[in-house]
Design a protein around this motif. Sequence first.
Motif, PDB file in Angstrom:
ATOM      1  N   ARG A   8     103.614  20.472  33.840  1.00 38.30           N
ATOM      2  CA  ARG A   8     102.417  19.766  33.368  1.00 38.30           C
ATOM      3  C   ARG A   8     101.247  20.190  34.256  1.00 38.30           C
ATOM      4  N   ARG A  12      93.051  20.596  30.745  1.00 41.44           N
ATOM      5  CA  ARG A  12      93.215  20.796  29.308  1.00 41.44           C
ATOM      6  C   ARG A  12      92.252  21.919  28.924  1.00 41.44           C
ATOM      7  N   GLU A  20      88.230  25.361  30.355  1.00 42.44           N
ATOM      8  CA  GLU A  20      89.218  24.648  31.158  1.00 42.44           C
ATOM      9  C   GLU A  20      88.545  23.407  31.710  1.00 42.44           C
ATOM     10  N   ALA A  23      92.138  17.278  32.845  1.00 45.68           N
ATOM     11  CA  ALA A  23      92.987  16.538  31.909  1.00 45.68           C
ATOM     12  C   ALA A  23      92.461  15.118  31.756  1.00 45.68           C
ATOM     13  N   THR A  26      95.337  14.081  27.733  1.00 47.85           N
ATOM     14  CA  THR A  26      95.997  15.269  27.188  1.00 47.85           C
ATOM     15  C   THR A  26      95.895  16.371  28.232  1.00 47.85           C
ATOM     16  N   PHE A  27      96.829  17.289  28.205  1.00 45.04           N
ATOM     17  CA  PHE A  27      96.886  18.299  29.260  1.00 45.04           C
ATOM     18  C   PHE A  27      97.630  19.523  28.746  1.00 45.04           C
ATOM     19  N   ASP A  28      97.394  20.644  29.413  1.00 45.20           N
ATOM     20  CA  ASP A  28      98.085  21.885  29.105  1.00 45.20           C
ATOM     21  C   ASP A  28      99.471  21.882  29.749  1.00 45.20           C
ATOM     22  N   ALA A  48      95.827  22.130  25.270  1.00 48.05           N
ATOM     23  CA  ALA A  48      95.636  20.821  24.639  1.00 48.05           C
ATOM     24  C   ALA A  48      94.316  20.705  23.895  1.00 48.05           C
ATOM     25  N   PHE A  49      93.293  21.465  24.309  1.00 44.68           N
ATOM     26  CA  PHE A  49      91.960  21.266  23.734  1.00 44.68           C
ATOM     27  C   PHE A  49      91.967  21.487  22.231  1.00 44.68           C
ATOM     28  N   HIS A  51      95.098  22.498  20.576  1.00 46.84           N
ATOM     29  CA  HIS A  51      96.505  22.547  20.176  1.00 46.84           C
ATOM     30  C   HIS A  51      96.933  23.975  19.825  1.00 46.84           C
ATOM     31  N   ASP A 118     101.839  15.434  23.041  1.00 43.13           N
ATOM     32  CA  ASP A 118     100.926  14.452  22.449  1.00 43.13           C
ATOM     33  C   ASP A 118     101.084  14.294  20.944  1.00 43.13           C
TER      34      ASP A 118
END
Length: 283
Positions: A8, A12, A20, A23, A26-28, A48-49, A51, A118
């Motif tokens: 994790r 994001r 970048e 977070a 949601t996070f990368d 995450a930004f 998907h 998510d």
Amino acid sequence: MPVLLIARLTVRGSYVRDLELPADGTFDTVQFFLPDDGPVVYRVRTFAFDHDIHVQGLGRQPVEALRAHLDRTVGDVLAGVDEVALPTMGRPDLVAAGIGEGDLEVAPEARFAFWNPDGGRYATRAAPIAPEERDGLREVVYLGGIARFWLPGTWESEQDPRSGGCFYDPDGEGTLRLSVLTFDTSAATGPPVLRPPRKPGERQIDGGTLPTGCEFDGYEISAVEDGEDLRIRYWQIAQELPGQCRVYVFSYTYPAAAGADLAGELALLDRELRRMIPYPDPV
């Protein structure tokens, strides 16, 4: 038994927008799926930004080596690492490892699984750019970053807030120009028209939605200047923002007689201008 190694991240991001951000719930992630047999380990990178998901097959490596790889490559934005055994290849395996949110998604045709943190619909928005694709190119940061794109390193660049940008090969026959138009849509009663119909004389070449979410049109017109037949190829990219619509208009003017000789240059421009990174916020 298959194993999923999940990292994790504290950010994001968006690959196609080159963003970048911290977070915010949601996070990368960076994940490694190790099947119970076979020579391949799958690296799964989620953004995450928007998907976005990128999947890469790697040579077989032990978990310890993959953990060391994470420390080297994303250690500065690493929030935590979970090692998940997958006896059922389902969500119960996540729960057993202490991961209560999200779900396990399995792509049987591609022989890998990944943790969807998510519940968003992850899909590959654009294939990662191989370093060799941009050999000999350099990044153009236009007017402080309102647009970023790549052009041949030998090209000259002229930028002016009023007259726009001009880019050209001093020994070539074509000239690329860029103008950026910004419209206030805060009082609009409906959505802006991002892809207007073509006018007479405009030959549509392509159009659609780019991975950045911008609307795109490619078209061409013919012109005559000082008795010479010209072609002008347009790439029009419309970006909808809160209270604003920003339109990037690239035009490449070249002699009609040189079209065959410039096919490679046109193909490069078509590829790279579609990858243009627009500034993400209203100004």
